[in-house]
Motif scaffolding. Structure first.
Motif, PDB file in Angstrom:
ATOM      1  N   SER A 334       0.836  -1.208   0.000  1.00  0.00           N
ATOM      2  CA  SER A 334       0.000   0.000   0.000  1.00  0.00           C
ATOM      3  C   SER A 334       0.861   1.243   0.000  1.00  0.00           C
ATOM      4  CB  SER A 334      -0.935   0.023   1.213  1.00  0.00           C
ATOM      5  OG  SER A 334      -0.215   0.283   2.400  1.00  0.00           O
ATOM      6  N   ASP A 335       0.303   2.320  -0.559  1.00  0.00           N
ATOM      7  CA  ASP A 335       1.009   3.591  -0.530  1.00  0.00           C
ATOM      8  C   ASP A 335       1.145   4.099   0.899  1.00  0.00           C
ATOM      9  OD1 ASP A 335      -1.717   4.038  -0.280  1.00  0.00           O
ATOM     10  OD2 ASP A 335      -1.807   5.646  -1.764  1.00  0.00           O
ATOM     11  N   LEU A 336       0.193   3.767   1.762  1.00  0.00           N
ATOM     12  CA  LEU A 336       0.256   4.212   3.151  1.00  0.00           C
ATOM     13  C   LEU A 336       1.467   3.632   3.873  1.00  0.00           C
ATOM     14  CD1 LEU A 336      -0.904   5.556   5.703  1.00  0.00           C
ATOM     15  CD2 LEU A 336      -2.260   3.478   6.052  1.00  0.00           C
ATOM     16  N   LEU A 337       1.658   2.300   3.808  1.00  0.00           N
ATOM     17  CA  LEU A 337       2.774   1.689   4.531  1.00  0.00           C
ATOM     18  C   LEU A 337       4.123   2.063   3.917  1.00  0.00           C
ATOM     19  CD1 LEU A 337       1.560  -1.836   5.656  1.00  0.00           C
ATOM     20  CD2 LEU A 337       1.420   0.365   6.802  1.00  0.00           C
ATOM     21  N   ARG A 338       4.161   2.248   2.592  1.00  0.00           N
ATOM     22  CA  ARG A 338       5.423   2.695   1.983  1.00  0.00           C
ATOM     23  C   ARG A 338       5.763   4.107   2.454  1.00  0.00           C
ATOM     24  NH1 ARG A 338       3.251   0.098  -2.578  1.00  0.00           N
ATOM     25  NH2 ARG A 338       2.544   2.088  -3.412  1.00  0.00           N
ATOM     26  N   ALA A 339       4.745   4.966   2.550  1.00  0.00           N
ATOM     27  CA  ALA A 339       4.982   6.334   3.033  1.00  0.00           C
ATOM     28  C   ALA A 339       5.447   6.326   4.480  1.00  0.00           C
ATOM     29  CB  ALA A 339       3.711   7.167   2.882  1.00  0.00           C
ATOM     30  N   ARG A 340       4.814   5.487   5.306  1.00  0.00           N
ATOM     31  CA  ARG A 340       5.214   5.421   6.718  1.00  0.00           C
ATOM     32  C   ARG A 340       6.646   4.920   6.868  1.00  0.00           C
ATOM     33  NH1 ARG A 340       0.173   3.045  10.235  1.00  0.00           N
ATOM     34  NH2 ARG A 340      -1.105   4.941  10.219  1.00  0.00           N
ATOM     35  N   ALA A 341       7.012   3.928   6.066  1.00  0.00           N
ATOM     36  CA  ALA A 341       8.378   3.413   6.131  1.00  0.00           C
ATOM     37  C   ALA A 341       9.377   4.508   5.763  1.00  0.00           C
ATOM     38  CB  ALA A 341       8.526   2.211   5.204  1.00  0.00           C
ATOM     39  N   ALA A 342       9.036   5.294   4.734  1.00  0.00           N
ATOM     40  CA  ALA A 342       9.920   6.394   4.329  1.00  0.00           C
ATOM     41  C   ALA A 342      10.024   7.436   5.440  1.00  0.00           C
ATOM     42  CB  ALA A 342       9.393   7.026   3.041  1.00  0.00           C
ATOM     43  N   LEU A 343       8.905   7.731   6.096  1.00  0.00           N
ATOM     44  CA  LEU A 343       8.929   8.700   7.198  1.00  0.00           C
ATOM     45  C   LEU A 343       9.802   8.200   8.342  1.00  0.00           C
ATOM     46  CD1 LEU A 343       5.153   9.732   7.291  1.00  0.00           C
ATOM     47  CD2 LEU A 343       7.073  11.200   6.650  1.00  0.00           C
ATOM     48  N   GLU A 344       9.705   6.920   8.656  1.00  0.00           N
ATOM     49  CA  GLU A 344      10.476   6.362   9.769  1.00  0.00           C
ATOM     50  C   GLU A 344      11.974   6.430   9.522  1.00  0.00           C
ATOM     51  OE1 GLU A 344       8.827   2.503  10.131  1.00  0.00           O
ATOM     52  OE2 GLU A 344       6.947   3.211  10.996  1.00  0.00           O
ATOM     53  N   ARG A 345      12.389   6.304   8.259  1.00  0.00           N
ATOM     54  CA  ARG A 345      13.829   6.379   7.981  1.00  0.00           C
ATOM     55  C   ARG A 345      14.252   7.793   7.577  1.00  0.00           C
ATOM     56  NH1 ARG A 345      11.824   3.409   3.452  1.00  0.00           N
ATOM     57  NH2 ARG A 345      12.077   4.538   1.491  1.00  0.00           N
ATOM     58  N   GLY A 346      13.310   8.760   7.653  1.00  0.00           N
ATOM     59  CA  GLY A 346      13.636  10.145   7.364  1.00  0.00           C
ATOM     60  C   GLY A 346      13.830  10.457   5.900  1.00  0.00           C
ATOM     61  N   ASP A 347      13.254   9.661   5.007  1.00  0.00           N
ATOM     62  CA  ASP A 347      13.400   9.851   3.562  1.00  0.00           C
ATOM     63  C   ASP A 347      12.225  10.680   3.053  1.00  0.00           C
ATOM     64  OD1 ASP A 347      13.564   9.655   0.789  1.00  0.00           O
ATOM     65  OD2 ASP A 347      14.290   7.593   0.834  1.00  0.00           O
ATOM     66  N   LEU A 348      12.392  11.996   3.040  1.00  0.00           N
ATOM     67  CA  LEU A 348      11.299  12.891   2.670  1.00  0.00           C
ATOM     68  C   LEU A 348      10.890  12.726   1.218  1.00  0.00           C
ATOM     69  CD1 LEU A 348       9.353  15.165   3.311  1.00  0.00           C
ATOM     70  CD2 LEU A 348      11.220  16.802   2.906  1.00  0.00           C
TER      71      LEU A 348
END
Length: 437
Positions: A334-348
């Motif tokens: 999902s786009d939601l979990l991919r976005a959350r993963a990016a947020l957690e690693r600080g990848d804006l």
């Protein structure tokens, strides 16, 4: 103080460890220490002396770029990332800790945590792609979990390298459900909270859940295939189905897509799929009722909606809804979990790309509203903390940021005079303030 009375917060124990390190370097530490150092740690120190330079402290990079991407894709952990996120990564990161997922050779495939912690850990080489096996970095929880095939905790100066002494970690091995060979390792790293009494049970429960989920996904193999798989425990034994995409951010009409097949979802069906996708280990009808309707008394409504959703999903043979508890079975992302993963690693950059906007903006479901606020707040904070002027302006185009004066002021603070986003931000800020000219 005895070898069984060690405590992660015991300064006397840590001081003794530092003296033991000096004896180790001077080759005067006996094969079995008379002090409180644990046998497993001492044995690891002795093995590390033969392969690791204690003067170092930065892990060698084992995988980079496409090699890392390919190793992640081939590893079985990639098939159960939603489960790992919900059961381990999200709660650990929220508690201010890092989570690392490593392969059977000790290479860290995923490292996730808050940006500030990730940055600190990166200074000692604790990063995705790095080799944290015992022969590369000496004593650590992931290295010991792999070498002993048992849950392990390593505290402060129990680490072989001095650079790692400020950290503590807990780790457990994960076994392949068919071959029983070591598949990889789950690790939690951070302050002494990483070795609290709650961490090992969390890791062990997650490892069991991973093994059960993989057992359900993998085909039963005859002995010959199992022996072949044992020699390659990190490779999927079959070609996985094409991923099914759940697209629920920034859309009035959420979508479910696999290859060229796309269907539009009703709001309620999108809510059900979003909640189940984040609970790969399952969720009861009563929990769904409370999360989506605000009351367990709506469980009958949930059952009726689930019947209708199953009919909709008939268009996707690779996806099904299991019961008791309800859970999704199939290659869903999902786009939601991919976005959350990016947020957690600080990848804006990735976060902006994956989160097209707010989560299911028309939904009034209690659970969806909480998740929407959480994700939106995290994204806004990361934009303001790390965004370039172009990224800030990109964020400002979203409906939820149209009236965000703080974002516009951030653009004006860093944008070059000739940057087009600067003049656009000036015009919008004036309009928000009711200014003219």
């Amino acid at each position: 103080m005895t070898a069984t009375s060690w405590s992660p917060t015991d300064s006397a124990y840590q001081a003794w460890l530092l003296r033991a390190h000096e004896e180790l370097r001077a080759n005067t530490l006996p094969p079995r220490a008379t002090g409180p150092v644990r046998d497993a740690v001492l044995a690891s120190w002795q093995r590390s002396l033969a392969t690791v330079s204690e003067a170092g402290g930065t892990a060698p990079a084992a995988l980079e770029g496409h090699e890392l991407t390919d190793a992640r894709r081939r590893h079985l952990f990639s098939a159960v990332l939603p489960l790992l996120r919900s059961r381990l990564i999200e709660p650990a990161v929220e508690a201010g800790l890092m989570v690392a997922l490593g392969d059977a050779d000790g290479r860290l495939l995923w490292v996730e945590g808050r940006p500030q912690l990730i940055s600190r850990a990166d200074d000692m080489g604790f990063a995705a792609g790095a080799d944290w096996s015992e022969h590369a970095m000496g004593t650590s929880a992931p290295a010991l979990a792999l070498s002993t095939a048992a849950p392990m905790q390593v505290v402060g100066a129990e680490h072989f390298h001095e650079a790692v002494h400020p950290w503590s970690c807990s780790a457990v091995p994960v076994l392949h459900p068919l071959t029983r060979e070591t598949l990889g390792v789950l690790d939690v790293t951070g302050s002494t909270e990483a070795v609290s009494p709650l961490v090992l049970p969390l890791l062990e429960a997650t490892a069991r859940a991973v093994q059960e989920e993989l057992r359900a996904r993998l085909p039963l193999a005859p002995p010959e295939s199992a022996r072949t798989a044992a020699r390659r425990p990190r490779i999927l034994p079959r070609s996985p189905a094409a991923s099914i995409e759940l697209l629920v951010t920034g859309r009035r009409t959420p979508l479910l897509r696999q290859g060229t097949r796309t269907i539009e979802l009703s709001g309620r069906h999108a809510e059900l799929l979003t909640v189940m996708h984040q609970r790969p280990d399952g969720i009861s009808g009563g929990e769904l009722a409370e999360q989506l309707h605000g009351s367990v008394t709506a469980e009958g409504t949930v059952r009726a909606e689930m019947v209708r959703l199953r009919k909709v999903l008939a268009a996707f043979p690779d996806l099904e809804i299991a019961s008791r508890p309800y859970r999704l079975r199939g290659p869903v992302s999902s786009d939601l979990l991919r976005a959350r993963a990016a947020l957690e690693r600080g990848d804006l950059e990735d976060a902006l790309a994956h989160a097209a906007g707010e989560l299911l903006p028309a939904s009034e479901s209690p659970a969806i509203c909480r998740q929407r606020r959480r994700t939106a707040t995290h994204l806004r904070e990361l934009v303001l903390e790390t965004g370039t002027s172009a990224q800030l302006w990109q964020y400002a185009q979203r409906p939820e940021a149209e009236d965000d004066l703080e974002v516009l002021m951030a653009i004006l603070a860093i944008a070059p005079a000739e940057a087009p986003e600067r003049s656009a931000a000036v015009a919008r800020a004036r309009a928000l303030r009711g200014e003219t000219g």
